[in-house]
Design an enzyme around this catalytic site. Sequence first.
Site, PDB file in Angstrom:
ATOM      1  N   THR A   1      -9.640  -4.810   8.170  1.00 50.75           N
ATOM      2  CA  THR A   1     -10.738  -4.191   7.418  1.00 50.75           C
ATOM      3  C   THR A   1     -10.769  -4.686   5.973  1.00 50.75           C
ATOM      4  O   THR A   1     -11.842  -4.888   5.412  1.00 50.75           O
ATOM      5  CB  THR A   1     -10.640  -2.648   7.440  1.00 50.75           C
TER       6      THR A   1
ATOM      7  N   ASP B   1       0.853  -1.184   0.000  1.00 52.96           N
ATOM      8  CA  ASP B   1       0.000   0.000   0.000  1.00 52.96           C
ATOM      9  C   ASP B   1       0.892   1.238   0.000  1.00 52.96           C
ATOM     10  O   ASP B   1       2.040   1.183   0.446  1.00 52.96           O
ATOM     11  CB  ASP B   1      -0.890   0.001   1.253  1.00 52.96           C
TER      12      ASP B   1
ATOM     13  N   ASP C   1      -9.886  -7.629   4.946  1.00 52.63           N
ATOM     14  CA  ASP C   1     -10.416  -8.993   4.993  1.00 52.63           C
ATOM     15  C   ASP C   1     -11.936  -8.963   5.174  1.00 52.63           C
ATOM     16  O   ASP C   1     -12.665  -9.754   4.572  1.00 52.63           O
ATOM     17  CB  ASP C   1      -9.766  -9.769   6.146  1.00 52.63           C
TER      18      ASP C   1
END
Length: 307
Positions: free
Chosen positions: A228, A117, A230
């Site tokens: 979150t 990310d 998942d």
Amino acid sequence: MEECRVLSIQSHVVRGYVGNKSATFPLQVLGFEVDSINSVQFSNHTGYAHWKGQVLTAEELNVLYEGIKLNNVNHYDYVLTGYSRDVSFLEKVVDIVQELKKANPSLVYVCDPVMGDHGAMYVPEDLLPVYRDKVVPTADILTPNQFEAELLTGRKISTEKDAIEVMDLLHAMGPETVVLTSTDLPSKSGDQFLVALGSQRIVRADGTNGRQRIRMEMPKVDAVFVGTGDLFAALLLAWTHHHPNDLKAACEKTLSAMHHVIKRTMTYAHEMAGPTKRPSPAQLELRMVQSKADIENPTVVLEATVL
């Protein structure tokens, strides 16, 4: 609804919510049977100061799958996968999905291609070609963030037009449905919002192929949550099952449910930490059980725009 069975291959934590712990409860609440293979078993997620545990090898994964197969109970409607950091494990997952698809051609594989990310990879770089060349072509629903979508396609996203082109490139690689779960694109509602985009291949009434594309804006939250992504993939699996040809409705329910869970978690974390302190990782564990009603029947508070 007739019995729908999900094979979820993700990490497991003893304490807290991440991986299978994040995905199983919401799916069960929404009526799915969930068979879990735990790719790791850790005491807690790795955002804490300490963590201990075991990692499942590709060989051990195969042994578990063989056991299911020998008993002839390897019929699944969905496969769900998330974080993996081992090439041989990921390749074994692909083999299993392909075999399950032979047994049930209508099986849907939901893949969150977790690689990194904000411009940094947090898995070994040799996973990228496996995701790009083997996993994505096998997936039906793909939920990358912006960085992961850029890695998979080799294309940068600076505008909404770029994002649509990247989603089209991902469709061309295999998946029917692509959701960019978070992007750095400017929000129309101001700086306090994150933009998500989705695209679904559809067959129009006249038999021609088309796309349904949507854009959603979610309020940003000043905290680091784990699990979150998942939760997002699990909820999207459930709501696309209930709304197979309506990506707008599926995403609105998915993101609204997440919004309720995160809001409840934030409220609790701040109450526990007190007014002057930042909440700890333990205080920020998702309030999953407390959000059962919101998961089961989310009030839609976030609306999608059809592009």
